[in-house]
Design an enzyme around this catalytic site. Structure first.
Site, mmCIF file in Angstrom:
data_model
loop_
_atom_site.group_PDB
_atom_site.id
_atom_site.type_symbol
_atom_site.label_atom_id
_atom_site.label_comp_id
_atom_site.label_asym_id
_atom_site.label_seq_id
_atom_site.Cartn_x
_atom_site.Cartn_y
_atom_site.Cartn_z
ATOM 1 N N HIS A 51 36.428 44.889 37.242
ATOM 2 C CA HIS A 51 37.181 44.233 38.315
ATOM 3 C C HIS A 51 38.430 45.276 38.440
ATOM 4 C CE1 HIS A 51 38.889 41.163 35.645
ATOM 5 N NE2 HIS A 51 39.671 41.249 36.455
ATOM 6 N N HIS A 53 41.924 44.441 38.223
ATOM 7 C CA HIS A 53 43.307 43.907 37.768
ATOM 8 C C HIS A 53 43.646 45.081 36.684
ATOM 9 C CE1 HIS A 53 42.503 39.573 39.133
ATOM 10 N NE2 HIS A 53 43.107 40.508 40.105
ATOM 11 N N ASP A 55 45.255 44.638 33.900
ATOM 12 C CA ASP A 55 44.720 44.320 32.555
ATOM 13 C C ASP A 55 43.300 44.783 32.275
ATOM 14 O OD1 ASP A 55 44.032 41.874 34.119
ATOM 15 O OD2 ASP A 55 43.698 41.109 32.122
ATOM 16 N N HIS A 56 42.552 45.444 33.494
ATOM 17 C CA HIS A 56 41.364 45.853 33.098
ATOM 18 C C HIS A 56 41.196 47.264 33.225
ATOM 19 C CE1 HIS A 56 39.579 41.596 32.601
ATOM 20 N NE2 HIS A 56 40.947 41.644 33.212
ATOM 21 N N HIS A 107 36.683 35.574 41.288
ATOM 22 C CA HIS A 107 38.028 35.941 40.560
ATOM 23 C C HIS A 107 38.493 37.097 41.450
ATOM 24 C CE1 HIS A 107 40.899 36.668 37.556
ATOM 25 N NE2 HIS A 107 40.663 37.853 37.605
ATOM 26 N N ASP A 129 36.381 38.654 34.157
ATOM 27 C CA ASP A 129 37.163 37.557 34.180
ATOM 28 C C ASP A 129 36.240 36.379 34.970
ATOM 29 O OD1 ASP A 129 39.214 38.581 32.629
ATOM 30 O OD2 ASP A 129 40.591 38.689 34.229
ATOM 31 N N HIS A 167 38.727 37.567 27.831
ATOM 32 C CA HIS A 167 40.099 37.119 27.415
ATOM 33 C C HIS A 167 39.703 36.171 26.362
ATOM 34 C CE1 HIS A 167 43.109 38.652 30.309
ATOM 35 N NE2 HIS A 167 42.119 38.623 31.278
HETATM 36 FE FE FE Z 1 42.009 39.780 33.080
HETATM 37 ZN ZN ZN Z 2 41.320 39.655 36.323
#
Ligand code: FE
Ligand code: ZN
Length: 264
Positions: A51, A53, A55-56, A107, A129, A167
């Protein structure tokens, strides 16, 4: 060989390699990937993204100069391109393994998961996530009904599936799981196990679907204990929107659990 590369404070970038070539999943940061490639003498064969985001996806562009293959990502999301857009049911081949794409909105709106196909005794699942050990992702772009359906699709995979979440949230999720089901002995035992792992600096992941079915309240929305706990948190408020009673109740329970967890 499967390795979780720690990134940021609690992310894992999953790396899969055959001794020569590595693939990584959700590289939010390039540095840990470059370090692992260098120290193990591996080439980067490709990237999977679940996805959009940061942090990905934040490390993708900085990995392009060493990348020798494709970037695969969800068709319905904006990923730093170029990338090959994937839809539900698509199959991705890498390192001699085959992964099927599963749409798992909730998410984010276009979130996808990658489930290994074929005869592996313990198939891999890269679920981003969406599914965490003892928890699930926050509903930033989706509805409880979507998340409920997405988790049900993941729950339909084989029990031995190795659940590779992005995570290290397991211990805080288990604290919540124990509040939902104080008498769940599996939650208690797994908490002790994970505390020992974390004290030794080890990841609590991958988990397995078999374990998640016993400890994850978000996969247990039809269990009487979980339903009762959700009702005490006001789950009835949601059942008005239910389309049919069975799945309607599971959605109401999930919605109540998710809101409870948000303020837990
Ligand atoms: Fe994340
Ligand atoms: Zn995420």
């Amino acid at each position: 060989m499967l390795t979780p590369l720690p990134a940021f404070s609690d992310n894992y970038i999953w790396m899969l390699h055959d001794g020569l070539t590595a693939w990584v999943v959700d590289p939010g940061d390039a540095a840990p990937v470059l370090a692992a490639l260098q120290s193990q003498g591996l080439a980067l064969g490709g990237i999977l993204v679940t996805h959009h985001h940061a942090d990905h996806v934040g490390g993708i562009q900085a990995l392009r100069h060493v990348l020798r293959g494709p970037v695969f990502g969800p068709a319905r999301e904006r990923i730093p391109g170029p990338f090959t857009p994937l839809h539900d049911g698509d199959v991705v081949e890498l390192l001699g393994l085959s992964f099927r794409v599963i749409d798992v909105p909730g998410h984010t709106a276009g979130h996808i998961a990658y489930a290994q196909q074929g005869v592996a005794p313990d198939p891999l699942l890269f679920c981003g996530d969406t599914l965490f050990s003892a928890g699930c992702g926050r509903l930033f772009e989706g509805t409880p009904a979507q998340m409920s359906h997405s988790l049900a699709r993941l729950d339909a995979l084989p029990a031995a599936t190795r659940v590779c979440c992005t995570h290290e949230y397991t211990l805080s999720n288990l604290k919540f799981a124990a509040a939902v089901e104080p008498d769940n002995i599996d939650v208690l035992n797994h908490t002790r196990h994970c505390q020992a792992l974390r004290q030794n600096g080890q990841p609590t992941l991958p988990s397995s679907l078999a374990l998640e079915r016993r400890i994850n309240p978000f996969l247990r929305c039809s269990e009487a204990t979980v339903v009762a706990a959700a009702r005490r948190q006001g789950a009835n408020n949601y059942s008005d929107n239910a389309s049919d009673n069975d799945s309607g109740e599971a959605v109401a329970v999930l919605a109540a659990l998710r809101e409870w967890k948000n303020r837990f």
